[in-house]
Design an enzyme around this catalytic site. Structure first.
Site, short mmCIF file in Angstrom:
data_model
loop_
_atom_site.label_atom_id
_atom_site.label_comp_id
_atom_site.label_asym_id
_atom_site.label_seq_id
_atom_site.Cartn_x
_atom_site.Cartn_y
_atom_site.Cartn_z
N GLN A 1 0.83 -1.20 0.00
CA GLN A 1 0.00 0.00 0.00
C GLN A 1 0.86 1.26 0.00
OE1 GLN A 1 -2.35 -0.99 3.50
NE2 GLN A 1 -4.13 -1.48 2.22
N ARG B 1 -16.48 7.05 2.25
CA ARG B 1 -15.25 6.78 3.00
C ARG B 1 -14.43 8.06 3.15
NH1 ARG B 1 -12.18 2.04 3.71
NH2 ARG B 1 -13.43 0.91 2.16
N GLU C 1 -13.68 0.21 -11.19
CA GLU C 1 -14.30 -0.92 -11.89
C GLU C 1 -14.49 -0.61 -13.38
OE1 GLU C 1 -14.18 -3.53 -10.59
OE2 GLU C 1 -14.89 -3.65 -8.54
N ASP D 1 -20.35 -7.84 -40.49
CA ASP D 1 -21.35 -7.92 -39.42
C ASP D 1 -21.98 -6.53 -39.28
OD1 ASP D 1 -22.90 -8.83 -37.34
OD2 ASP D 1 -21.35 -8.58 -35.83
N GLU E 1 -23.30 -11.63 -42.92
CA GLU E 1 -24.32 -12.24 -42.07
C GLU E 1 -25.63 -11.49 -42.33
OE1 GLU E 1 -24.18 -13.48 -37.52
OE2 GLU E 1 -24.77 -11.39 -37.74
#
Length: 434
Positions: free
Chosen positions: A76, A135, A190, A328, A385
């Protein structure tokens, strides 16, 4: 209230007249403080050294010990130094390594000791962004009053300090901070779990404005989620091909983690989750058709040039070679991409030589570009396709553009192109794997 009242830096409890919104833990703005020489020295040390600040004045709520001072582990501390020394950081960190703790304290420290800086915490979900922001607020309330900057605003999703710095949180979107100048720290949590189109649009609209500043920082942190945009960002950072500096914590650096612990995690979580959440393996966290060891041996290349209509060219057409275009089609409304892959199928090994991708082009214009690309690459075979919008593209290529090298596996008389079904997909994937 008498404006001449002065608060001593030795004060242990705020008097009512010095509290923000009657909160006994928050000092309001415009409060004069009489500093002792000792507190002046401490203030300077905290300003110059984030680790010193964190280990002496940052508190957390430990589930067992309750309120306790932060004790930074070696990894850390390395992370703390990395954040101080680099403007753009991409962090590959597993669960329960304290990444949110370090990043939240770093943003708090930066905002306290840098004036007029706007910082933001963005995450794939607003709940995650707010938990990091909460926090920061909790840590701020536990600071001694002489170390606090007076509060001007204290809201659920934003705070503003007397020194002009502010912090807010939000869910990440392409317009999350549009119109806001981030002059402090932008934390993207994230990031691997954002849809690719949102991540691409976000970087296209936001990153250039942040890069224009000489002091603003970007912290992009995530666990892996397969071979996506975050994996590309990380790999480029490792190879020195972008502005980001990579930082990784090994799975066994936190105390208590060994092979026995890892094996238990595999039993409890399953191999896929362990690869993703603990071992931070991009390939292992994907359900890939091709073995991860094979994929790992591949390396992305930069195109040798960008052709007309934004075609990314990796190899120019070669006289006598045979090419095929895989087509595609999407709707062209900013969601999925219409993609054209150009493949050299001359020898035993196939090779990608060019690619086109656009999520704003309509099917009609896309069809015309496909024909143009096919003609450049030696009148290549075109495989379309024909599901959904692809049927219109196939029809235009054959009937309007009158392009003859259109591969036709239509199962009905009026059907042109290749119909994607469970059976045809299975056969195609088997051939790809071979």
């Amino acid at each position: 209230m008498n404006e001449n009242l002065i608060l001593s830096s030795n004060t242990s409890e705020l008097p009512h007249w010095a509290r923000y919104d009657n909160n006994p833990l928050l000092k309001k703005s415009n409060i004069k403080i009489s500093f002792t020489e000792e507190h002046i020295e401490e203030f300077i040390k905290c300003k110059e050294d984030f680790i010193y600040f964190a280990e002496r004045y940052a508190y957390i709520i430990d589930p067992d010990k309750g309120k306790s001072i932060v004790i930074l582990r070696d990894y850390q501390k390395r992370l703390s130094i990395h954040l101080q020394e680099n403007r753009f950081s991409v962090l590959l960190l597993s669960r329960q390594t304290g990444k949110s703790l370090i990043c939240s304290l770093f943003i708090l420290w930066y905002s306290l000791f840098h004036s007029d800086k706007v910082s933001a915490i963005l995450a794939n979900k607003q709940l995650i962004a707010k938990s990091i922001f909460d926090r920061i607020k909790m840590s701020y309330e536990m600071l001694p009053f002489w170390l606090q900057s007076g509060i001007k605003e204290w809201n659920a999703m934003s705070i503003k300090l007397e020194n002009g710095s502010s912090i807010f949180c939000s869910a990440t979107s392409s317009s999350a901070i549009r119109g806001v100048t981030i002059s402090g720290i932008l934390m993207l949590d994230e990031f691997a779990f954002l849809p690719r189109n949102i991540a691409d649009e976000f970087f296209a609209s936001v990153f250039p404005t942040i890069s224009a500043s000489q002091e603003s920082k970007v912290i992009c942190v995530s666990t892996p989620c397969g071979l996506n945009h975050f994996a590309t960002l990380w790999k480029k950072a490792e190879n020195g091909k972008n502005s980001f500096k990579p930082f990784r914590i090994k799975w066994n650096e936190p105390p208590g983690r060994d092979e026995v612990w890892l094996e238990q995690m595999r039993k409890d979580m399953g191999d896929l989750k362990v690869e993703q959440e603990i071992l931070m393996n991009f390939l292992g966290s994907s359900k890939t058709l091709i073995k991860s060891t094979v994929l790992e041996s591949l390396d992305a290349m930069e195109p040798i040039r960008i052709g007309e209509n934004s075609l990314r060219i990796y190899e120019e057409p070669i006289i006598g070679h045979t090419y095929a275009l895989g087509v595609d089609t999407a709707k062209g409304v900013g969601g999925d991409y219409s993609v054209c892959q150009i493949i050299d199928i001359t020898g035993e090994k196939v090779k990608q030589v060019a690619v086109y991708a656009n999520n704003q082009i309509g099917p009609r214009n896309f069809a015309k570009l496909v024909v143009e690309f096919a003609q450049i690459y030696n009148s290549a075979y075109v495989l379309v396709e024909n599901n959904g919008e692809g049927a219109l593209v196939a029809d235009i290529i054959w009937n309007e553009e009158e392009y003859e090298n259109l591969v036709d596996f239509g199962t009905t008389r009026n059907e042109i192109g290749i119909r994607a079904t469970t059976k045809s997909k299975s056969n195609a994937l088997s051939l790809l794997k071979e």
